[in-house]
Design a protein around this motif. Structure first.
Motif, short mmCIF file in Angstrom:
data_model
loop_
_atom_site.label_atom_id
_atom_site.label_comp_id
_atom_site.label_asym_id
_atom_site.label_seq_id
_atom_site.Cartn_x
_atom_site.Cartn_y
_atom_site.Cartn_z
N HIS A 8 12.01 -16.74 39.90
CA HIS A 8 12.59 -16.26 41.15
C HIS A 8 11.76 -16.69 42.34
O HIS A 8 10.61 -17.09 42.20
CB HIS A 8 12.75 -14.72 41.17
CG HIS A 8 11.47 -13.95 41.05
ND1 HIS A 8 10.95 -13.53 39.85
CD2 HIS A 8 10.60 -13.51 41.99
CE1 HIS A 8 9.82 -12.87 40.05
NE2 HIS A 8 9.58 -12.84 41.35
N ALA A 10 10.74 -14.85 46.06
CA ALA A 10 10.76 -13.50 46.63
C ALA A 10 10.58 -13.58 48.14
O ALA A 10 9.73 -14.32 48.64
CB ALA A 10 9.66 -12.65 46.01
N GLU A 55 14.75 -12.51 45.02
CA GLU A 55 14.40 -11.11 45.14
C GLU A 55 14.05 -10.79 46.58
O GLU A 55 13.17 -11.43 47.16
CB GLU A 55 13.17 -10.78 44.26
CG GLU A 55 13.42 -10.90 42.78
CD GLU A 55 12.23 -10.39 41.95
OE1 GLU A 55 12.29 -10.56 40.73
OE2 GLU A 55 11.27 -9.84 42.53
N HIS A 79 6.63 -14.99 47.85
CA HIS A 79 6.02 -15.70 46.72
C HIS A 79 7.07 -16.44 45.89
O HIS A 79 8.26 -16.23 46.05
CB HIS A 79 5.20 -14.75 45.83
CG HIS A 79 5.99 -13.70 45.10
ND1 HIS A 79 6.20 -12.44 45.59
CD2 HIS A 79 6.64 -13.73 43.91
CE1 HIS A 79 6.91 -11.73 44.73
NE2 HIS A 79 7.21 -12.50 43.69
N CYS A 81 7.84 -17.37 41.81
CA CYS A 81 7.46 -16.96 40.46
C CYS A 81 7.87 -17.99 39.43
O CYS A 81 9.03 -18.39 39.34
CB CYS A 81 8.11 -15.62 40.11
SG CYS A 81 7.71 -15.08 38.43
N GLU A 129 3.37 -16.37 41.58
CA GLU A 129 3.38 -15.37 40.50
C GLU A 129 3.70 -16.10 39.20
O GLU A 129 4.50 -17.03 39.19
CB GLU A 129 4.48 -14.34 40.81
CG GLU A 129 4.67 -13.27 39.76
CD GLU A 129 5.81 -12.30 40.11
OE1 GLU A 129 6.67 -12.64 40.93
OE2 GLU A 129 5.84 -11.21 39.54
#
Ligand code: CO
Length: 138
Positions: A8, A10, A55, A79, A81, A129
């Motif tokens: 994802h 974010a 997200e 961020h 991921c 992440e």
């Protein structure tokens, strides 16, 4: 370390409700639901394109890292991921290569994934992440 894909991206926001219409109504991305991740100090709305999620992150609780982020930079990309096959292996390998992690021990993030964060200093200015979906291995 094996990277399986981008899980994802974010985005930090001041207002989940206000920002939701762009992702759900304009882009038409499927809304998966809302989740509070108490230990990370965030509440997240998750949208799923089926090839990577988006997200939206808003602050939750007193000491949310999102509050500081919004104060410093305002709304925007927070961020990225990446999904890994084995997060413990990944941590070991990164540390052996002198990469700075925010914490060495995986914690449980949204959707029950094991997660760690790589410091932006070690990742070209981007907070990265890593997550692992399965809970096996130690
Ligand atoms: Co994340």
């Amino acid at each position: 370390m094996k990277i399986l894909g981008i899980e994802h991206i974010a985005i930090a926001t001041k207002d989940l409700e206000q920002d939701s219409s762009f992702w759900s109504d304009i882009l038409g991305i499927n809304y998966l639901g809302k989740e509070i991740v108490e230990n990370e100090g965030v509440v997240t709305d998750i949208y799923n394109t089926d090839q990577g999620k988006v997200e939206l992150l808003a602050e939750y609780g007193e000491e949310s890292p999102i509050t500081k982020f919004l104060e410093k930079r305002g709304s925007g990309l927070h961020h990225v991921c990446l999904e890994v096959e084995d997060i413990h292996k990944a941590v070991k390998e990164l540390k052996s290569k002198g990469i700075q992690l925010i914490s060495d021990k995986p914690t449980i993030g949204a959707e029950g994934y094991q997660i760690v964060f790589i410091h932006p200093k070690s990742a070209g200015g981007v907070l990265v992440e890593l997550c692992q979906k399965q809970k096996q291995n130690k």
